[in-house]
Design an enzyme around this catalytic site. Sequence first.
Site, mmCIF file in Angstrom:
data_model
loop_
_atom_site.group_PDB
_atom_site.id
_atom_site.type_symbol
_atom_site.label_atom_id
_atom_site.label_comp_id
_atom_site.label_asym_id
_atom_site.label_seq_id
_atom_site.Cartn_x
_atom_site.Cartn_y
_atom_site.Cartn_z
ATOM 1 N N CYS A 191 6.498 4.704 -4.525
ATOM 2 C CA CYS A 191 6.198 3.492 -3.738
ATOM 3 C C CYS A 191 6.118 3.956 -2.291
ATOM 4 O O CYS A 191 7.106 3.900 -1.564
ATOM 5 C CB CYS A 191 7.307 2.458 -3.910
ATOM 6 S SG CYS A 191 7.679 2.092 -5.629
ATOM 7 N N ALA A 192 4.981 4.439 -1.898
ATOM 8 C CA ALA A 192 4.944 5.303 -0.716
ATOM 9 C C ALA A 192 4.567 4.629 0.598
ATOM 10 O O ALA A 192 4.923 5.126 1.658
ATOM 11 C CB ALA A 192 3.981 6.456 -0.977
ATOM 12 N N PRO B 59 4.455 2.342 3.907
ATOM 13 C CA PRO B 59 3.382 2.858 4.766
ATOM 14 C C PRO B 59 3.388 4.376 4.949
ATOM 15 O O PRO B 59 2.521 4.894 5.616
ATOM 16 C CB PRO B 59 3.673 2.160 6.103
ATOM 17 C CG PRO B 59 5.137 1.944 6.104
ATOM 18 C CD PRO B 59 5.539 1.711 4.679
ATOM 19 N N GLY B 60 4.345 5.078 4.410
ATOM 20 C CA GLY B 60 4.176 6.526 4.354
ATOM 21 C C GLY B 60 5.109 7.343 5.223
ATOM 22 O O GLY B 60 4.928 8.553 5.345
ATOM 23 N N SER B 61 6.133 6.714 5.801
ATOM 24 C CA SER B 61 6.986 7.526 6.678
ATOM 25 C C SER B 61 7.732 8.593 5.878
ATOM 26 O O SER B 61 7.910 9.719 6.356
ATOM 27 C CB SER B 61 7.955 6.646 7.471
ATOM 28 O OG SER B 61 8.526 5.683 6.631
ATOM 29 N N LYS B 62 8.123 8.249 4.659
ATOM 30 C CA LYS B 62 8.829 9.271 3.872
ATOM 31 C C LYS B 62 7.836 10.268 3.264
ATOM 32 O O LYS B 62 8.157 11.449 3.127
ATOM 33 C CB LYS B 62 9.687 8.606 2.792
ATOM 34 C CG LYS B 62 10.775 7.749 3.390
ATOM 35 C CD LYS B 62 11.685 7.156 2.373
ATOM 36 C CE LYS B 62 12.530 6.051 2.988
ATOM 37 N NZ LYS B 62 11.799 4.779 3.191
ATOM 38 N N CYS C 63 16.556 -0.477 0.582
ATOM 39 C CA CYS C 63 17.158 -0.834 1.869
ATOM 40 C C CYS C 63 17.878 -2.170 1.715
ATOM 41 O O CYS C 63 17.740 -3.051 2.547
ATOM 42 C CB CYS C 63 16.122 -0.855 2.973
ATOM 43 S SG CYS C 63 14.786 -1.966 2.661
HETATM 44 C C1 LIG Z 1 10.151 -0.086 0.527
HETATM 45 S S1 LIG Z 1 8.463 -0.009 0.652
HETATM 46 C C2 LIG Z 1 8.207 1.721 0.648
HETATM 47 C C3 LIG Z 1 8.401 2.369 1.975
HETATM 48 C C4 LIG Z 1 7.904 3.795 1.987
HETATM 49 N N1 LIG Z 1 8.545 4.599 0.988
HETATM 50 C C5 LIG Z 1 8.070 4.449 3.339
HETATM 51 O O1 LIG Z 1 9.073 5.121 3.548
HETATM 52 O O2 LIG Z 1 7.207 4.302 4.204
HETATM 53 C C6 LIG Z 1 8.032 -0.462 -0.952
HETATM 54 C C7 LIG Z 1 6.579 -0.280 -1.283
HETATM 55 O O3 LIG Z 1 6.451 -0.487 -2.678
HETATM 56 C C8 LIG Z 1 5.188 -1.050 -2.928
HETATM 57 N N2 LIG Z 1 5.285 -1.638 -4.269
HETATM 58 C C9 LIG Z 1 5.711 -2.853 -4.643
HETATM 59 N N3 LIG Z 1 5.691 -2.960 -5.970
HETATM 60 C C10 LIG Z 1 5.246 -1.789 -6.450
HETATM 61 C C11 LIG Z 1 5.006 -1.274 -7.743
HETATM 62 N N4 LIG Z 1 5.218 -1.995 -8.818
HETATM 63 N N5 LIG Z 1 4.531 -0.028 -7.844
HETATM 64 C C12 LIG Z 1 4.302 0.733 -6.750
HETATM 65 N N6 LIG Z 1 4.518 0.299 -5.515
HETATM 66 C C13 LIG Z 1 4.991 -0.946 -5.365
HETATM 67 C C14 LIG Z 1 4.976 -2.007 -1.781
HETATM 68 O O4 LIG Z 1 3.604 -2.229 -1.590
HETATM 69 C C15 LIG Z 1 5.636 -1.260 -0.635
HETATM 70 O O5 LIG Z 1 4.659 -0.551 0.076
#
Ligand SMILES: C[S@@+](CC[C@H](N)C(=O)[O-])C[C@H]1O[C@@H](n2cnc3c(N)ncnc32)[C@H](O)[C@@H]1O
Length: 944
Positions: A189-190, A192-195, A339
């Site tokens: 679940c990447a 916006p991509g900071s990780k 989080c």
């Molecule tokens: C907590 S954020 C991720 C933050 C990201 N890892 C970062 O560090 O920038 C959760 C992400 O999961 C995505 N998401 C929600 N449901 C999902 C699913 N079933 N499969 C994959 N991604 C999903 C959302 O669109 C969102 O971008």
Amino acid sequence: MGRGQKRGWGGGGGRGGGRGTDEWKQDKRNKGGFQQQQPQTQRPEYRNAAFEEYYRAQEVVPEGEWEAFLATLRRPLPVTFRINGSGKFADHLRDKLTTDFFAKLGGEELTVDGERVVPPRPLPWYPNGYAWQLEFSRNQLRKLPLLGAIHEFVKHANDAGSISRQEAVSMVPPLFLDVQPQHRVLDMCAAPGSKTFQLLEALHAGSTAGQSPAGYVVANDADFKRCNLLTHQTKRVCSPCLLVVNHDAARLPSRLYRPAEPGSANHGVRGSDSRLDVRFDRILADVPCSGDGTMRKSPDIWRKWSIVGGNSLHACQLRIALHGAKLLEVGGRMVYSTCTFNPVEDEAVVAELLLRCEGALELVDVGDCLPELRRMPGKHTWKVKDRNRFYSSWSEACGDGYKLLESMFSSPAKQALPLERCMRFLPHHGDTGGFFVAVLRKVSELPSASAPTKEAEAEAEEEDAGGDDAAAAAAEAAAAGAVDGDGGEADGGDEAAAAAEAKEEDAADGGEAGPMEGVEGEAEGEAGPSKAEAARGIDAARAAAEAGVAAAEAAVVAFEKGDYEAAKRALAEAEAASRRAALAAGQEPRKSKAERQKEQFAERQMKSAAKQAEQNARAQAKARAAAPKRGAEGGEGAEGGEGEEEAGPSSIAQVSWIRGGGGRGRPVGGKYAWIDPVAPMEDEAVLTSLYDYYGMSTDFPLRSQLIMRSMDRTPKRLYFVSRSVLDLMLADGREALKVISTGLKVFERQVIRDQVNECPYRLAQEGLPLVLPYITRQRVELTAPVLLQLLRHRNLLLPAAAEEEAKEADATTPAGNPKGTKPTLTDPAVLAALEPLKMGCVVAELRAEDARALGFALPSRHTAAAAAAAVDKAAAAAQDGAEAGDVTGGLAANAPLAVVAWKGKASLAIMVERSECEQMIDKLSAELEKQPGAAPAAAAGATA
Ligand SMILES: C[S@@+](CC[C@H](N)C(=O)[O-])C[C@H]1O[C@@H](n2cnc3c(N)ncnc32)[C@H](O)[C@@H]1O
């Protein structure tokens, strides 16, 4: 800083629950990432009785710390950032921040209007002192010029990609993942991509310019739009090892099938496709969550928080984690993170995952890692609450509980697990946001995963061969809908539909019942339709969606023929079918993601058809025009060459394979017709001209690893993908992977109208660190002062042109200077080196002698074989536990100082973004100034 005060660089003001989405909004609103805090009078009251009641009962905060916990949550978040990359440039930036700025602030005693200025502090647990925390109020920023200067510096560094603003605790999960260059990494679940950015950095650690590590990162997100954001955010890493895909994480393909090569004995023989089980060495499952750990950044959560958020996301989180476990290689490591403070989304998911995996997965004790990072151990017991009351066990809740699942509850079996190895980060412990991290290792195959039945395999092949892209699109739309626009709360119907379809996928995927069993069933049973209803819904959804895809394809064909009326009709049909699919899948009759994507696709097709017609007309007019026109010359003006593509049906490339979309020019439209295709650049004339013009060594694999994202014969941009990413795409003959982006941009099309164009492509600055070592022609070495001069002025006149200018310049300015004289390149050695180079793209680089003296990476020249050997050596060293070298390659920040330039008739001009130039100027002048006896003027570079 008290609650009522305004923070100059604070989070705050974000809307909605999800940290991911909120980060995105902040990024969009404020490119530099430093936004002003809203005045307190506009803030909502930071109280929520349900939140307080829930977390007091959960006892996630140690005795006696509750008030400190709440008080910290009510304060805005300090600004934190980390320096990108590692090695010399990163050290330089850290040292500059420390000595030029932070040290000058003095100690603890500095005050503004009686308010203490909190000194910047490095995050003590972040390696190399590369991450910092700043906390200045707006008043302080305004009144203390040095703080203003720091603000500006950090903003520029952020724009230029040298630092990334990121919440402190969000930097933690990648650190525990321990990524090495040879790893196959998945970020589930990447966006916006900071990780993802951190994961890529770790992958590239230890490699030097010109090398690609052996591993790769697959970054996935269910949200299509956010995948584009992810692509954009990770661009700055300059990595050819990234593949961005768009799936529900719980349905990421676990097997790929590659058909036998045409001409081979097995070609076309049913069942003869070779199979690749997709496995990863490292997986990050940073799942969507209720996000209450981000309240400091998104105070709206105070108002919105309810128990429903966490409860409704639990099943989705568990499905993602279980699928992650399945995709993990034995011996591999997975980090599960959220989080939120909520045990239902945290320990409950981890505990259920461990039980279902029956010992194949274990919690890693990372107590010794990052000892300065304060953490709370995970909990063994917790309560579950519905809208009415708390329950302590499933037996208590199973009759009465509203939309509760057994997996949410603690149990004796779960209490026996070493859940204390999980980590919860509390805001008042490190002045951060809240976070939860669990580190897991796969020690054996999952139960029943190792031996799928023959029937299940046959079923899986059947399913894959069927190419049910429409159903997949409908399911993904449903899955994506599980998280609302603000990144948090699941919608029960969508969740159930996604879950039902995930079940179908699991069956198709080899029927690995075992640990996967029950998650979906529970979700359905409690929150959605029955299994039979869901199955009927899926059939109907699939039929409607297939009709939709057929209509969309008809629309594409009509667009290509120029029959816009027929295209519009077909598009309307596609939209209607798509709506029917969404309804059948149990969604609200709002526009589904698939519909929106199709609409956007059709719109793009329409625009592209119109543009094509216009280009055709222009090309014909141009061909008729006899007199040659004066073209753009060098510098930014030359970039106009992009629009010079020829058009018409003959401009469609013929290639040996395509992945992803295809759209125009692809006979059957492609599985994901609305996405740009990925196809190899196989035009021999173009490849030859690239090899010849740049004198590239032929062992640099342009012929196999150069790709394009359009089917034009003259694509605007060419990208380089690493061998490992390419192999993954090639193994996916049935296009199970929905590829959104991949590849590092290395060439851009550039046509100069009045110039013989030996090579239609110029180099792209972002790909330069990768390709430069293989380039033997069109390189000019500059002394440090001349490079500085070029960076500062961007365009230097060549002497002949300068003379012309001087003749034209009449008299002098009132100050007595020659009028009209522009900065000129006068260094005889540089002019002599430039002389034999062809007009067009050149690389201007810091000469080896100066690079050595100033401590920069040396201009390197090597062969692909040597680079591959170095990669192997680095991987072996990493496996032996050796420290990675201090140079991080693949990252522009650590490459030798070199810029893409253009040699025109009259000038030498650089083709690099200003913000990037500023960073180079900064680094170069700082090093020049350190030289013994360096006059400030020399460091400033010649200005004439
Ligand atoms: C907590 S954020 C991720 C933050 C990201 N890892 C970062 O560090 O920038 C959760 C992400 O999961 C995505 N998401 C929600 N449901 C999902 C699913 N079933 N499969 C994959 N991604 C999903 C959302 O669109 C969102 O971008």
